[in-house]
Design a protein around this motif. Structure first.
Motif, mmCIF file in Angstrom:
data_model
loop_
_atom_site.group_PDB
_atom_site.id
_atom_site.type_symbol
_atom_site.label_atom_id
_atom_site.label_comp_id
_atom_site.label_asym_id
_atom_site.label_seq_id
_atom_site.Cartn_x
_atom_site.Cartn_y
_atom_site.Cartn_z
ATOM 1 N N VAL A 1 0.851 -1.169 0.000
ATOM 2 C CA VAL A 1 0.000 0.000 0.000
ATOM 3 C C VAL A 1 0.895 1.230 0.000
ATOM 4 O O VAL A 1 1.800 1.343 0.825
ATOM 5 N N GLN A 2 0.662 2.127 -0.931
ATOM 6 C CA GLN A 2 1.347 3.418 -0.946
ATOM 7 C C GLN A 2 0.318 4.481 -0.581
ATOM 8 O O GLN A 2 -0.697 4.622 -1.245
ATOM 9 N N TRP A 3 0.590 5.217 0.483
ATOM 10 C CA TRP A 3 -0.306 6.276 0.933
ATOM 11 C C TRP A 3 0.432 7.584 0.705
ATOM 12 O O TRP A 3 1.405 7.884 1.381
ATOM 13 N N LEU A 4 -0.029 8.328 -0.275
ATOM 14 C CA LEU A 4 0.630 9.555 -0.673
ATOM 15 C C LEU A 4 -0.187 10.750 -0.213
ATOM 16 O O LEU A 4 -1.387 10.804 -0.468
ATOM 17 N N THR A 5 0.446 11.647 0.505
ATOM 18 C CA THR A 5 -0.188 12.906 0.868
ATOM 19 C C THR A 5 0.499 13.983 0.031
ATOM 20 O O THR A 5 1.680 14.275 0.239
ATOM 21 N N ALA A 6 -0.223 14.531 -0.939
ATOM 22 C CA ALA A 6 0.380 15.476 -1.879
ATOM 23 C C ALA A 6 0.692 16.810 -1.212
ATOM 24 O O ALA A 6 1.690 17.449 -1.536
ATOM 25 N N GLY A 7 -0.158 17.246 -0.284
ATOM 26 C CA GLY A 7 0.103 18.519 0.389
ATOM 27 C C GLY A 7 0.325 19.636 -0.608
ATOM 28 O O GLY A 7 -0.463 19.837 -1.517
ATOM 29 N N ARG A 8 1.441 20.332 -0.478
ATOM 30 C CA ARG A 8 1.702 21.474 -1.367
ATOM 31 C C ARG A 8 2.227 21.049 -2.737
ATOM 32 O O ARG A 8 2.483 21.874 -3.584
ATOM 33 N N GLY A 9 2.381 19.754 -2.964
ATOM 34 C CA GLY A 9 2.717 19.289 -4.307
ATOM 35 C C GLY A 9 3.761 18.195 -4.321
ATOM 36 O O GLY A 9 4.680 18.194 -3.513
ATOM 37 N N MET A 10 3.594 17.263 -5.256
ATOM 38 C CA MET A 10 4.531 16.148 -5.395
ATOM 39 C C MET A 10 4.462 15.668 -6.844
ATOM 40 O O MET A 10 3.381 15.563 -7.409
ATOM 41 N N LEU A 11 5.605 15.377 -7.428
ATOM 42 C CA LEU A 11 5.658 14.777 -8.751
ATOM 43 C C LEU A 11 5.403 13.284 -8.591
ATOM 44 O O LEU A 11 6.046 12.626 -7.768
ATOM 45 N N HIS A 12 4.478 12.749 -9.397
ATOM 46 C CA HIS A 12 4.066 11.360 -9.223
ATOM 47 C C HIS A 12 3.835 10.732 -10.588
ATOM 48 O O HIS A 12 3.182 11.314 -11.436
ATOM 49 N N LEU A 31 -8.463 11.519 -1.296
ATOM 50 C CA LEU A 31 -9.158 12.166 -0.184
ATOM 51 C C LEU A 31 -8.767 13.633 -0.148
ATOM 52 O O LEU A 31 -7.595 13.980 -0.325
ATOM 53 N N ASN A 32 -9.734 14.479 0.112
ATOM 54 C CA ASN A 32 -9.468 15.906 0.237
ATOM 55 C C ASN A 32 -8.832 16.178 1.602
ATOM 56 O O ASN A 32 -9.304 15.677 2.622
ATOM 57 N N LEU A 33 -7.771 16.950 1.613
ATOM 58 C CA LEU A 33 -7.141 17.319 2.880
ATOM 59 C C LEU A 33 -7.924 18.443 3.545
ATOM 60 O O LEU A 33 -8.476 19.314 2.865
ATOM 61 N N PRO A 34 -7.944 18.460 4.866
ATOM 62 C CA PRO A 34 -8.533 19.613 5.554
ATOM 63 C C PRO A 34 -7.774 20.883 5.161
ATOM 64 O O PRO A 34 -6.580 20.843 4.839
ATOM 65 N N ARG A 35 -8.456 22.001 5.192
ATOM 66 C CA ARG A 35 -7.872 23.288 4.789
ATOM 67 C C ARG A 35 -6.518 23.528 5.458
ATOM 68 O O ARG A 35 -5.558 23.954 4.818
ATOM 69 N N GLU A 36 -6.414 23.222 6.745
ATOM 70 C CA GLU A 36 -5.171 23.512 7.473
ATOM 71 C C GLU A 36 -3.995 22.612 7.060
ATOM 72 O O GLU A 36 -2.851 22.885 7.407
ATOM 73 N N ASN A 37 -4.267 21.548 6.290
ATOM 74 C CA ASN A 37 -3.200 20.636 5.862
ATOM 75 C C ASN A 37 -2.849 20.749 4.375
ATOM 76 O O ASN A 37 -1.957 20.047 3.912
ATOM 77 N N LYS A 38 -3.526 21.612 3.645
ATOM 78 C CA LYS A 38 -3.326 21.674 2.197
ATOM 79 C C LYS A 38 -1.914 22.103 1.798
ATOM 80 O O LYS A 38 -1.450 21.752 0.718
ATOM 81 N N MET A 39 -1.211 22.819 2.630
ATOM 82 C CA MET A 39 0.156 23.248 2.307
ATOM 83 C C MET A 39 1.202 22.489 3.115
ATOM 84 O O MET A 39 2.366 22.884 3.167
ATOM 85 N N ASP A 40 0.822 21.354 3.694
ATOM 86 C CA ASP A 40 1.794 20.504 4.393
ATOM 87 C C ASP A 40 2.822 19.980 3.397
ATOM 88 O O ASP A 40 2.535 19.857 2.198
ATOM 89 N N PRO A 41 4.003 19.622 3.866
ATOM 90 C CA PRO A 41 4.976 19.008 2.965
ATOM 91 C C PRO A 41 4.447 17.669 2.451
ATOM 92 O O PRO A 41 3.721 16.967 3.168
ATOM 93 N N LYS A 43 4.225 13.737 1.554
ATOM 94 C CA LYS A 43 4.658 12.604 2.372
ATOM 95 C C LYS A 43 4.225 11.305 1.701
ATOM 96 O O LYS A 43 3.109 11.208 1.192
ATOM 97 N N LEU A 44 5.092 10.307 1.699
ATOM 98 C CA LEU A 44 4.768 8.983 1.196
ATOM 99 C C LEU A 44 4.919 7.989 2.340
ATOM 100 O O LEU A 44 5.954 7.961 3.011
ATOM 101 N N GLN A 45 3.868 7.197 2.570
ATOM 102 C CA GLN A 45 3.910 6.146 3.580
ATOM 103 C C GLN A 45 3.621 4.820 2.878
ATOM 104 O O GLN A 45 2.671 4.722 2.107
#
Length: 106
Positions: A1-12, A31-41, A43-45
């Motif tokens: 399972v790859q869980w990608l959080t795009a946040g402020r942007g990621m090349l994929h 999934l849509n991120l909450p407003r306060e997390n949209k500019m997070d770095p 992350k790939l899990q």
């Protein structure tokens, strides 16, 4: 399972291969991120059997089913994925002639 959080942007890129030459299945859930997390770095899990996995996919085994807990929790079994959006993502395999139910939160 790859869980990608795009946040402020990621090349994929989707670049899947199969060592055995067979078919592979890919499911994507966005999934849509909450407003306060949209500019997070970004992350790939990764969980599962991959060499770069942080943990295996936890499972719940009952007489009725085997449940892989990809996101969220089932009882005391919790996914190691840290999600900013509350989600319960499960892979449920029912055993022959069985049913399984998951109580909904109040």
């Amino acid at each position: 399972v790859q869980w990608l959080t795009a946040g402020r942007g990621m090349l994929h890129e989707e670049m899947w291969t199969s060592d055995e030459g067979g078919n592979a299945e890919l499911y994507q859930l966005w999934l849509n991120l909450p407003r306060e997390n949209k500019m997070d770095p970004p992350k790939l899990q990764v969980i599962g059997q991959s060499p770069d996995a942080i943990a295996p996919v936890p499972e719940v085994r009952t007489p009725e089913a085997t449940v892989k807990v990809i996101g969220g929790a089932v009882g005391d079994v919790e996914s190691p994925i840290q999600a900013q959006t509350p989600v319960k993502l499960l892979n449920v395999v029912l055993h022959a002639d069985q049913t399984w139910s998951l109580p909904l939160p109040p």
